[in-house]
Structures are given as structure tokens and as C-alpha cells.
Design a protein around this motif. Structure first.
Motif, PDB file in Angstrom:
ATOM      1  N   SER A  47       0.844  -1.202   0.000  1.00  0.00           N
ATOM      2  CA  SER A  47       0.000   0.000   0.000  1.00  0.00           C
ATOM      3  C   SER A  47       0.871   1.240   0.000  1.00  0.00           C
ATOM      4  O   SER A  47       0.623   2.191  -0.750  1.00  0.00           O
ATOM      5  CB  SER A  47      -0.891   0.033   1.232  1.00  0.00           C
ATOM      6  OG  SER A  47      -1.762  -1.057   1.229  1.00  0.00           O
ATOM      7  N   ASP A 167      -5.765  -0.526  -4.652  1.00  0.00           N
ATOM      8  CA  ASP A 167      -5.210  -1.078  -3.415  1.00  0.00           C
ATOM      9  C   ASP A 167      -6.194  -2.075  -2.812  1.00  0.00           C
ATOM     10  O   ASP A 167      -7.147  -1.693  -2.146  1.00  0.00           O
ATOM     11  CB  ASP A 167      -4.894   0.039  -2.415  1.00  0.00           C
ATOM     12  CG  ASP A 167      -4.084  -0.481  -1.237  1.00  0.00           C
ATOM     13  OD1 ASP A 167      -3.770  -1.684  -1.215  1.00  0.00           O
ATOM     14  OD2 ASP A 167      -3.764   0.324  -0.340  1.00  0.00           O
ATOM     15  N   GLU A 168      -5.968  -3.337  -3.067  1.00  0.00           N
ATOM     16  CA  GLU A 168      -6.838  -4.408  -2.588  1.00  0.00           C
ATOM     17  C   GLU A 168      -8.317  -4.100  -2.783  1.00  0.00           C
ATOM     18  O   GLU A 168      -9.083  -4.036  -1.827  1.00  0.00           O
ATOM     19  CB  GLU A 168      -6.560  -4.682  -1.100  1.00  0.00           C
ATOM     20  CG  GLU A 168      -5.082  -4.944  -0.856  1.00  0.00           C
ATOM     21  CD  GLU A 168      -4.834  -5.831   0.338  1.00  0.00           C
ATOM     22  OE1 GLU A 168      -5.725  -6.628   0.663  1.00  0.00           O
ATOM     23  OE2 GLU A 168      -3.745  -5.727   0.933  1.00  0.00           O
TER      24      GLU A 168
END
Ligand SMILES: Nc1ncnc2c1ncn2[C@@H]1O[C@H](COP(=O)(O)OP(=O)(O)OP(=O)(O)O)[C@@H](O)[C@H]1O
Ligand SMILES: [Mg+2]
Lengths: 248, 349
Positions: A47, A167-168
Motif C-alpha cells: 500500500s 489497493d486491494e
């Protein structure tokens, strides 16, 4: 600028929180239209790395350039880069006080100076591509997680970015909603968008990625094509990670 | 039928609830009866003077004749009787401006509201003060009663609100100097009673001003109230700002919104809408607190009421006077509270 310049390039990027060094010299090149999947254990700095690319975090050493513009402390550069790079968060982060349509038109009108009408047309078109045009006048709180994340993707695309960071994007979703979001991302990849995706969805990685980047402890440990990465990971840490995540 | 079923389910379900219902019912009925008996049945509606009125009521009922004689003084104080229509128009204008500003459809842009208020305030000032268009001048010491109360509370709150937003944002600023100034201001002002702020504004401020410069007492009180309310509102708004998740800031940042756009379009609308109940609470408290200006020699609604009962002919009808004033305050505060409820409901989603 020639077409062979990388769209995004990081070289020796370092970042620390107090005494703890999160990124220990990360270098990565992402070509135009390339899709990079980033994976690695929790806390490895995935991240942090992509958040550095649009200055949600400030890197302390090394160089980051996006489409030839170097990311410095100059607000003008930061602004220019943010206009060109879209981002999708794990928690969607839609604006709850605005309708879906308003979420999509806000930035194009205020930042790009687009006409309200054109922004609305573009927004409706994007909602079609993520397959939720009928939700345009609802508020985010009235949508399911999967729908919200698709709106978030459309919102980022409404700024006509040159690259997208994820991000995810599916980690906060119930299992039955993951597919609809991944489908939208696959479709986007098919249109030639430059993408960096932090995800543990290995099926998606196999299908879409040109390159898989494996991070551990603030470093890129391995960079490989999906076929190589999944069949014969070089590093021990990647092998361990894969056996954990694939469950055997 | 439905009512009986409801009462059975809610009021008479069980021995204790039944007893409680009966006792409470008795107390309410008795209180209501006493109020009706005093306020209506034994009340006197007109009488030439206090003594005659007391003779009618036998001291067992309200002497509304007092209000009939004195309502103009209570509402407008020493404003010249022949000119009181001007003050009345200003009262209506102020209520109108507030009611119009409460319409959410006007909030999309700052311009309509600003225009309404600028024009409204200029017209109000001309009406109150006079000196043009053949209107006789009425000096500010004669601006008494309800117009004064509305003038002070509405303008002080309207001015305090934007200031409070700046202070609340300042308190969370990344710049240490701005943060320190905001914190210092808020804590200093909040740590002092409103009365001492009014005193300072009214008594001490002139000492610091160069000789010959004289600021009207009314303006001094207005500024004092505004500065005090700003600190109180700032803390309420800060609570709202704190409730906004960082993800909202980040989403606005990555879309390229500037600091101003992010604040105006993303952060403040959310922060203010979750703080509606405490904001309105503060507004109501502030509206009632304006009555403290009496200590710097201003005649607000409560002061005119307590002055009215010192008249030799009508001495001592304080209950009637205060009931009258309380009813006026109640109408305003209750409306604010209802409005807050309706806003809350319309922002729930
Ligand atoms: N604001 C912060 N202050 C201090 N430490 C932080 C901060 N943000 C992240 N970290 C630390 O930096 C490290 C890397 O965090 P990062 O979020 O980049 O990891 P990640 O690879 O994305 O992990 P995950 O898979 O859990 O999301 C972690 O050890 C985390 O605790
Ligand atoms: Mg992470």
C-alpha cells in the motif's frame, strides 16, 4: 516523449515511519498499457508503495515519475500527477452525501473544468460500462459493496486518467461480490489502461497481469511474468507466500 | 379502538405501569387545570389599572389587562410609539430572512442567501435608524425589546457561524501557527463567562481606542456576542470534522480536488450535517443568552418586561409579564428545535 517511455517509474524509493523503514529502495517500471499485479505478505509495504505514486504518502528518497513528470514537493507537479492517476481504495471511499452521479461528476467539473452536461454524459457512459446505470440517482449507502466499488472505479475513470492504482479493491467485499468488481477491472485492462493492482486474487493476476511483483519487508523480491511466477518462483519467500495463499 | 389498544399496550400493561400512569395522569390533569383556572377562568382581560384588575381577579387569576396595556412597551421598549411600525416591520423581516435561509434548496450556492441578507440588513438598518426618506432618527439606545433581541442574536450567530468554521478548520490545520492561534482563541474565549466578554467589549474596549473614536454600545455588545458564539460553535463543528474518515480526504485528494474544494464540497457538508443537533442546541442556548446584554445597559426583551412591572399603576404583575415573554421565547426556540428535527430526518440516509 516517445511511446516507449515508462508510464510510471520508481527508482530507489525509500520511505520510513519514524525509525521503521517501510520502503527500502524500491525500483519499478511500468510501461504504457502494462498491467502490474503487486502481492506480498501483510505489512510488506504494498500500500505504501502505490500511495507514494500519487503522494498520499511522501517518499523521502529516490525518484518517482509519472508520464515524464517527476513527483516533487511542488504542488503543481503533485496536482498534475493526481489528475493523471486514478485510485481505487479497499474501502471504496465514495462521498456519502452525494448521489452516485454526483460522485462521478464532481471532480471532472471542478478539477477538469468539464461542462456539467458533458460530465453527466460521461458519467452515465461509465456507469454503463461498470453495469450499474440504474443506480445513478441513489446514494452510496443504498448500494451493495460490490456496486459501491464499481462506482468507485467509474469515479476514478471519469477523470480520464492515464493510469489506475488499485489497493486491494476486493478485500472488503463479500465473496459473492468479488467477481463483479474483478470483471469490471478485466474489462478496463482490455481497453489498454495502465494498471497497478495490489491484490491477492491470483486468478485475476493470471488472467490479466503482464508482470507480477512480489514484495517483502519493504523490497521488491521478485518480478516475473505470471507463468514464471506461479510455476517456478525463484525466491524462497515467494514460494512460501504462494503456498500459503494457494492453500497447499 | 386503536387508541384503546395502544393505551392498553403502553400505559396499562402491568400493575406498576398502571399506577404510574394514574399518578402521572393526575398530576398532569391537575397542573393543566390550575393553568386554565388561572390563565382563563379567573383571568381579567381588561381593566383601567392594576388595582381595578386585582379587584376583578380577586388575586386568583391572571391579569391579562396588564399585557393589553403594556405589550407595546414589552415588545418595543422606548422606541417612539409613533415609529413602532418600523420596528415591527424589522421583526417580520428578520423572521422572514431566517425562515427563507432555512430552505435547503437555497444552499446550493452562497449567493442567494448572501444577497438576501445584505439587502435585508440594509433595509432593517434604515428602518430602525431612520434619518433618510423622511424617517425620523431613532438612536440605538432606543432599539429595545424584541427587535433588539432578534437583531443581536441573529446577526451575532450569522457572523459567528463562518468564523466558527474557520476556527474549527484552523484547529485542525497542518500549519502550527494557524493551529496555535485557533486553539488559543477558542480556549481563551470558552474559558471565560459570556458576561465578562460583554463587559470587556463594552467597558474596556473604549479604553484602548484612540480618543474621539466611539463605537456604538450596541455594536460592541454585538461583536462581543459574535466572538463568544464563534468559539462555542467552533467546538461543535470540530466534533463533526473529527468524525469524517481519512478515506474521504484521500478520495478527494486523489481526484485532484484542491484544499478549498475538498473542504467546501466534501468535508464541510458531511461535518455540518452530522452536527445539526448540537449546532441547533447551541443556537437555542445562544438565542436565550443574548438576554445577558442587559448588564451592559441594553434593553432586550426580558429587560423591557421587567421594566414594565415597575410602573406605579401596574406594579407587580411579574407573572403575567414573564409568561408573556416566555411564550415568545418558546415560539422561537421550539421552531428551531422542530426545524432541526426535520433537517435531521432529511439528511438521514
Ligand atoms: N501511518 C503509519 N505510521 C506508522 N507505520 C505505518 C503507517 N502506515 C503503515 N505503516 C507500517 O508500514 C508497514 C507497511 O504498511 P503497508 O500498509 O504498506 O503494508 P501492506 O503491504 O499494504 O500490508 P497489507 O497487506 O496488510 O495491506 C506496516 O508494517 C505498517 O504497520
Ligand atoms: Mg495494504
Amino acid at each position: 516523449m516517445t511511446g516507449t517511455d515508462p508510464m510510471i517509474s520508481l527508482s530507489n524509493v525509500e520511505k520510513r515511519y519514524g525509525a521503521f523503514q517501510v520502503l527500502k529502495g524500491v525500483s519499478l517500471e511500468v510501461a504504457r498499457g502494462e498491467k502490474v499485479v503487486v502481492c506480498g505478505p501483510s505489512g510488506s509495504g504494498k500500500s505504501t508503495m502505490i500511495r507514494c505514486i500519487n503522494r498520499l504518502e511522501r517518499h523521502e528518497a529516490g525518484r518517482i515519475t509519472v508520464d515524464g513528470i517527476e513527483l516533487t514537493d511542488d504542488p503543481k507537479q503533485i496536482e498534475a500527477i493526481r489528475r493523471d492517476v486514478g485510485m481505487v481504495f479497499q474501502q471504496f471511499n465514495l462521498f456519502p452525501h452525494l448521489t452516485v452521479l454526483q460522485n462521478l461528476t464532481l471532480a471532472p467539473v471542478k478539477v477538469r473544468g468539464m461542462k456539467e452536461r458533458d460530465a453527466r454524459d460521461l458519467a452515465m457512459q461509465l456507469l454503463e460500462t461498470v453495469r450499474i446505470p440504474e443506480q445513478a440517482d441513489k446514494y452510496p449507502g443504498q448500494l451493495s459493496g460490490g456496486q459501491q466499488q464499481r462506482v468507485a472505479i467509474a469515479r476514478a475513470l471519469a477523470m480520464k486518467p492515464k493510469a489506475m492504482l488499485f489497493d486491494e479493491p476486493t478485500s472488503a467485499l463479500d465473496p459473492e461480490m468479488i467477481k463483479e468488481v474483478l470483471d469490471a477491472m478485466v474489462a478496463l485492462a482490455g481497453q489498454g489502461m495502465t494498471m497497478i493492482v495490489v491484490t491477492h486474487e491470483m486468478g485475476f493476476a493470471r488472467q490479466v497481469a503482464d508482470k507480477i511483483v512480489f514484495m517483502d519487508q519493504g523490497q521488491i523480491v521478485e518480478e516475473a511474468t505470471p507463468t514464471d511466477f506461479f510455476s517456478k518462483p525463484k525466491s524462497e519467500r515467494a514460494q512460501l507466500f504462494l503456498s500459503n495463499i494457494l492453500g497447499h | 379502538m386503536k387508541a384503546i389498544a395502544w393505551a392498553r399496550a403502553n400505559l396499562f400493561n402491568g400493575v406498576w405501569n398502571t399506577i404510574l400512569t394514574l399518578v402521572a395522569g393526575y398530576l398532569i390533569a391537575r397542573g393543566a387545570w390550575m393553568a386554565i383556572d388561572w390563565g382563563l377562568i379567573h383571568a381579567a382581560w381588561s381593566a383601567p389599572d392594576g388595582r381595578a384588575c386585582r379587584a376583578i381577579t380577586n388575586d386568583e387569576g391572571a391579569c391579562w389587562a396588564f399585557i393589553e396595556q403594556w405589550y407595546r412597551f414589552i415588545l418595543f421598549g422606548r422606541f417612539p410609539p409613533g415609529e413602532q411600525w418600523r420596528a415591527l416591520i424589522v421583526v417580520i423581516l428578520f423572521i422572514g430572512m431566517v425562515v427563507v435561509s432555512c430552505d435547503r434548496r437555497l444552499w446550493r450556492s452562497a449567493w442567494p442567501i448572501t444577497a438576501i441578507w445584505v439587502v435585508g440588513l440594509i433595509v432593517s438598518f434604515i428602518l430602525m435608524h431612520g434619518g433618510v426618506l423622511g424617517l425620523p432618527v431613532v438612536t440605538t439606545d432606543l432599539w429595545n425589546g424584541l427587535p433588539l433581541t432578534l437583531f443581536l442574536s441573529v446577526i451575532a450567530l450569522a457572523g459567528a457561524f463562518p468564523l466558527a468554521i474557520l476556527l474549527a478548520l484552523g484547529r485542525r490545520s497542518d500549519y502550527p501557527i494557524i493551529r496555535a492561534l485557533s486553539v488559543g482563541y477558542i480556549e481563551l474565549v470558552r474559558g471565560v463567562p459570556i458576561i465578562s466578554i460583554l463587559f470587556m467589549a463594552s467597558v474596556m474596549l473604549p479604553l484602548f481606542l484612540p480618543a474621539g473614536v466611539n463605537i456604538d454600545n450596541l455594536i460592541r455588545a454585538l461583536v462581543g456576542l459574535m466572538l463568544f458564539y464563534a468559539a462555542a460553535l467552533a467546538e461543535v463543528i470540530r466534533g463533526g470534522l473529527q468524525a469524517i474518515p481519512t478515506g474521504q480526504y484521500e478520495a478527494a485528494d486523489v481526484l485532484g480536488l484542491s484544499f478549498g474544494q475538498k473542504t467546501r464540497l466534501v468535508v464541510l457538508p458531511q461535518a455540518l450535517s452530522i452536527t445539526i443537533p448540537p449546532l441547533v442546541n447551541t443556537f437555542i442556548a445562544a438565542f436565550k443568552d443574548t438576554t445577558l446584554v442587559t448588564i451592559v445597559g441594553l434593553f432586550d426583551l426580558l429587560t423591557t418586561a421587567s421594566n414594565s412591572i415597575t410602573d406605579p399603576q401596574w406594579r407587580g404583575f411579574y407573572v403575567e409579564a414573564y409568561v408573556f415573554v416566555a411564550a415568545i421565547y418558546f415560539v422561537f426556540c421550539f421552531s428551531m428545535s422542530r426545524y432541526s428535527r426535520s433537517l435531521e430526518r432529511s439528511t438521514e440516509r
